[in-house]
Design a protein around this motif. Structure first.
Motif, PDB file in Angstrom:
ATOM      1  N   LYS A  15      31.946  56.329  43.901  1.00  0.00           N
ATOM      2  CA  LYS A  15      32.730  57.449  43.389  1.00  0.00           C
ATOM      3  C   LYS A  15      32.029  58.791  43.579  1.00  0.00           C
ATOM      4  O   LYS A  15      32.674  59.797  43.850  1.00  0.00           O
ATOM      5  N   HIS A  16      30.724  58.816  43.468  1.00  0.00           N
ATOM      6  CA  HIS A  16      29.989  60.072  43.628  1.00  0.00           C
ATOM      7  C   HIS A  16      30.046  60.550  45.077  1.00  0.00           C
ATOM      8  O   HIS A  16      30.348  61.723  45.338  1.00  0.00           O
ATOM      9  N   ALA A  17      29.770  59.652  46.014  1.00  0.00           N
ATOM     10  CA  ALA A  17      29.795  60.014  47.439  1.00  0.00           C
ATOM     11  C   ALA A  17      31.202  60.391  47.880  1.00  0.00           C
ATOM     12  O   ALA A  17      31.388  61.328  48.660  1.00  0.00           O
ATOM     13  N   SER A  18      32.193  59.684  47.392  1.00  0.00           N
ATOM     14  CA  SER A  18      33.577  59.962  47.794  1.00  0.00           C
ATOM     15  C   SER A  18      34.060  61.302  47.253  1.00  0.00           C
ATOM     16  O   SER A  18      34.727  62.064  47.959  1.00  0.00           O
ATOM     17  N   ALA A  19      33.723  61.595  46.013  1.00  0.00           N
ATOM     18  CA  ALA A  19      34.098  62.897  45.437  1.00  0.00           C
ATOM     19  C   ALA A  19      33.399  64.021  46.195  1.00  0.00           C
ATOM     20  O   ALA A  19      34.010  65.055  46.508  1.00  0.00           O
ATOM     21  N   ARG A  20      32.134  63.840  46.521  1.00  0.00           N
ATOM     22  CA  ARG A  20      31.379  64.850  47.272  1.00  0.00           C
ATOM     23  C   ARG A  20      31.971  65.037  48.665  1.00  0.00           C
ATOM     24  O   ARG A  20      32.083  66.162  49.148  1.00  0.00           O
ATOM     25  N   PHE A  21      32.391  63.949  49.325  1.00  0.00           N
ATOM     26  CA  PHE A  21      33.009  64.020  50.652  1.00  0.00           C
ATOM     27  C   PHE A  21      34.227  64.929  50.620  1.00  0.00           C
ATOM     28  O   PHE A  21      34.349  65.858  51.414  1.00  0.00           O
ATOM     29  N   LEU A  22      35.132  64.684  49.671  1.00  0.00           N
ATOM     30  CA  LEU A  22      36.348  65.489  49.570  1.00  0.00           C
ATOM     31  C   LEU A  22      36.021  66.935  49.220  1.00  0.00           C
ATOM     32  O   LEU A  22      36.513  67.866  49.861  1.00  0.00           O
ATOM     33  N   ALA A  23      35.200  67.121  48.209  1.00  0.00           N
ATOM     34  CA  ALA A  23      34.871  68.473  47.762  1.00  0.00           C
ATOM     35  C   ALA A  23      34.215  69.282  48.882  1.00  0.00           C
ATOM     36  O   ALA A  23      34.571  70.450  49.092  1.00  0.00           O
ATOM     37  N   ASP A  24      33.300  68.682  49.602  1.00  0.00           N
ATOM     38  CA  ASP A  24      32.627  69.396  50.684  1.00  0.00           C
ATOM     39  C   ASP A  24      33.610  69.819  51.769  1.00  0.00           C
ATOM     40  O   ASP A  24      33.556  70.940  52.262  1.00  0.00           O
ATOM     41  N   SER A  31      33.422  68.108  39.694  1.00  0.00           N
ATOM     42  CA  SER A  31      33.287  68.351  38.259  1.00  0.00           C
ATOM     43  C   SER A  31      32.309  67.344  37.646  1.00  0.00           C
ATOM     44  O   SER A  31      32.050  66.291  38.245  1.00  0.00           O
ATOM     45  N   PRO A  32      31.802  67.639  36.470  1.00  0.00           N
ATOM     46  CA  PRO A  32      30.911  66.679  35.800  1.00  0.00           C
ATOM     47  C   PRO A  32      31.621  65.344  35.570  1.00  0.00           C
ATOM     48  O   PRO A  32      32.834  65.299  35.323  1.00  0.00           O
ATOM     49  N   GLU A  33      30.856  64.288  35.632  1.00  0.00           N
ATOM     50  CA  GLU A  33      31.400  62.948  35.396  1.00  0.00           C
ATOM     51  C   GLU A  33      32.045  62.913  34.012  1.00  0.00           C
ATOM     52  O   GLU A  33      31.512  63.464  33.043  1.00  0.00           O
ATOM     53  N   TYR A  34      33.212  62.282  33.924  1.00  0.00           N
ATOM     54  CA  TYR A  34      33.961  62.191  32.677  1.00  0.00           C
ATOM     55  C   TYR A  34      34.300  60.722  32.464  1.00  0.00           C
ATOM     56  O   TYR A  34      35.159  60.176  33.152  1.00  0.00           O
ATOM     57  N   GLY A  35      33.600  60.083  31.543  1.00  0.00           N
ATOM     58  CA  GLY A  35      33.786  58.642  31.352  1.00  0.00           C
ATOM     59  C   GLY A  35      33.452  57.930  32.655  1.00  0.00           C
ATOM     60  O   GLY A  35      32.424  58.205  33.271  1.00  0.00           O
ATOM     61  N   VAL A  40      37.464  65.745  41.063  1.00  0.00           N
ATOM     62  CA  VAL A  40      37.492  66.907  41.945  1.00  0.00           C
ATOM     63  C   VAL A  40      38.773  67.640  41.586  1.00  0.00           C
ATOM     64  O   VAL A  40      39.875  67.108  41.786  1.00  0.00           O
ATOM     65  N   GLU A  41      38.631  68.838  41.025  1.00  0.00           N
ATOM     66  CA  GLU A  41      39.811  69.593  40.618  1.00  0.00           C
ATOM     67  C   GLU A  41      40.300  70.452  41.771  1.00  0.00           C
ATOM     68  O   GLU A  41      39.541  71.192  42.385  1.00  0.00           O
ATOM     69  N   ILE A  42      41.591  70.339  42.049  1.00  0.00           N
ATOM     70  CA  ILE A  42      42.253  71.124  43.074  1.00  0.00           C
ATOM     71  C   ILE A  42      42.692  72.437  42.415  1.00  0.00           C
ATOM     72  O   ILE A  42      43.048  72.445  41.229  1.00  0.00           O
ATOM     73  N   PRO A  43      42.695  73.557  43.133  1.00  0.00           N
ATOM     74  CA  PRO A  43      42.997  74.844  42.497  1.00  0.00           C
ATOM     75  C   PRO A  43      44.336  74.928  41.746  1.00  0.00           C
ATOM     76  O   PRO A  43      44.487  75.774  40.879  1.00  0.00           O
ATOM     77  N   ASN A  44      45.291  74.055  42.032  1.00  0.00           N
ATOM     78  CA  ASN A  44      46.552  74.103  41.293  1.00  0.00           C
ATOM     79  C   ASN A  44      46.490  73.332  39.983  1.00  0.00           C
ATOM     80  O   ASN A  44      47.505  73.140  39.318  1.00  0.00           O
ATOM     81  N   LEU A  48      41.673  64.893  41.231  1.00  0.00           N
ATOM     82  CA  LEU A  48      41.536  63.561  41.793  1.00  0.00           C
ATOM     83  C   LEU A  48      40.309  62.977  41.123  1.00  0.00           C
ATOM     84  O   LEU A  48      39.198  63.494  41.294  1.00  0.00           O
ATOM     85  N   ASP A  49      40.510  61.951  40.337  1.00  0.00           N
ATOM     86  CA  ASP A  49      39.449  61.353  39.534  1.00  0.00           C
ATOM     87  C   ASP A  49      38.969  60.081  40.225  1.00  0.00           C
ATOM     88  O   ASP A  49      39.664  59.059  40.206  1.00  0.00           O
ATOM     89  N   TYR A  50      37.788  60.158  40.826  1.00  0.00           N
ATOM     90  CA  TYR A  50      37.242  59.025  41.568  1.00  0.00           C
ATOM     91  C   TYR A  50      36.659  57.996  40.615  1.00  0.00           C
ATOM     92  O   TYR A  50      35.939  58.333  39.678  1.00  0.00           O
ATOM     93  N   ALA A  51      36.976  56.727  40.872  1.00  0.00           N
ATOM     94  CA  ALA A  51      36.492  55.618  40.061  1.00  0.00           C
ATOM     95  C   ALA A  51      35.992  54.515  40.984  1.00  0.00           C
ATOM     96  O   ALA A  51      36.619  54.222  42.014  1.00  0.00           O
ATOM     97  N   ASP A  52      34.862  53.918  40.634  1.00  0.00           N
ATOM     98  CA  ASP A  52      34.337  52.816  41.428  1.00  0.00           C
ATOM     99  C   ASP A  52      35.260  51.617  41.346  1.00  0.00           C
ATOM    100  O   ASP A  52      35.823  51.314  40.283  1.00  0.00           O
ATOM    101  N   ALA A  53      35.409  50.931  42.478  1.00  0.00           N
ATOM    102  CA  ALA A  53      36.237  49.733  42.546  1.00  0.00           C
ATOM    103  C   ALA A  53      35.459  48.642  43.277  1.00  0.00           C
ATOM    104  O   ALA A  53      34.747  48.922  44.238  1.00  0.00           O
TER     105      ALA A  53
END
Length: 127
Positions: A15-24, A31-35, A40-44, A48-53
């Motif tokens: 989830k960390h690498a995937s969120a960073r990929f999109l954000a970059d 955004s800070p990890e939440y639970g 990754v917050e989009i300006p509107n 998109l809340d990444y979760a490990d699977a």
């Protein structure tokens, strides 16, 4: 009543690498990890809340409407990263962008197989 999409959960192997990929690529912040989620917050206001699977991930499609200038910036980051991109969601027009509805669009995959899209005009908007 106004209905707005607030967030969606995106399955990821990391989830960390995937969120960073999109954000970059989109020029956004993680955004800070939440639970159990890494958002990754989009300006509107949608996140998109990444979760490990564990196991296989069913690929989803996420499309991002951007301005012409933002398209140029994101597309340059896609190219600098050496990512394969396509003009279509079926991945038949590799190395091309589309010009649907008088705008520009491109598709590329994230590390989990999700299909990401950037487009400058909503489909069906004319042009």
């Amino acid at each position: 009543m106004t209905v707005q999409l607030n967030h969606t959960i995106v399955s990821a192997h990391d989830k960390h690498a995937s969120a960073r990929f999109l954000a970059d690529l989109l020029g956004l912040d993680v955004s800070p990890e939440y639970g159990p989620f890494v958002p990754v917050e989009i300006p509107n206001g949608v996140s998109l809340d990444y979760a490990d699977a564990d196991g296989d991930i069913t690929p989803q499609h996420y499309a991002f409407l951007v301005t012409e200038d933002e398209f140029d910036a994101v597309f340059a980051r896609i190219q600098r990263a050496g990512l394969t991109y396509w003009a279509d969601p079926h991945h038949t027009r590799e190395g091309e962008i589309n010009r649907n509805d008088g705008g520009r669009g491109a598709y590329f995959d994230d590390p989990n197989g999700h299909v990401l899209e950037i487009l400058t005009r909503p489909y069906g908007s004319g042009g």
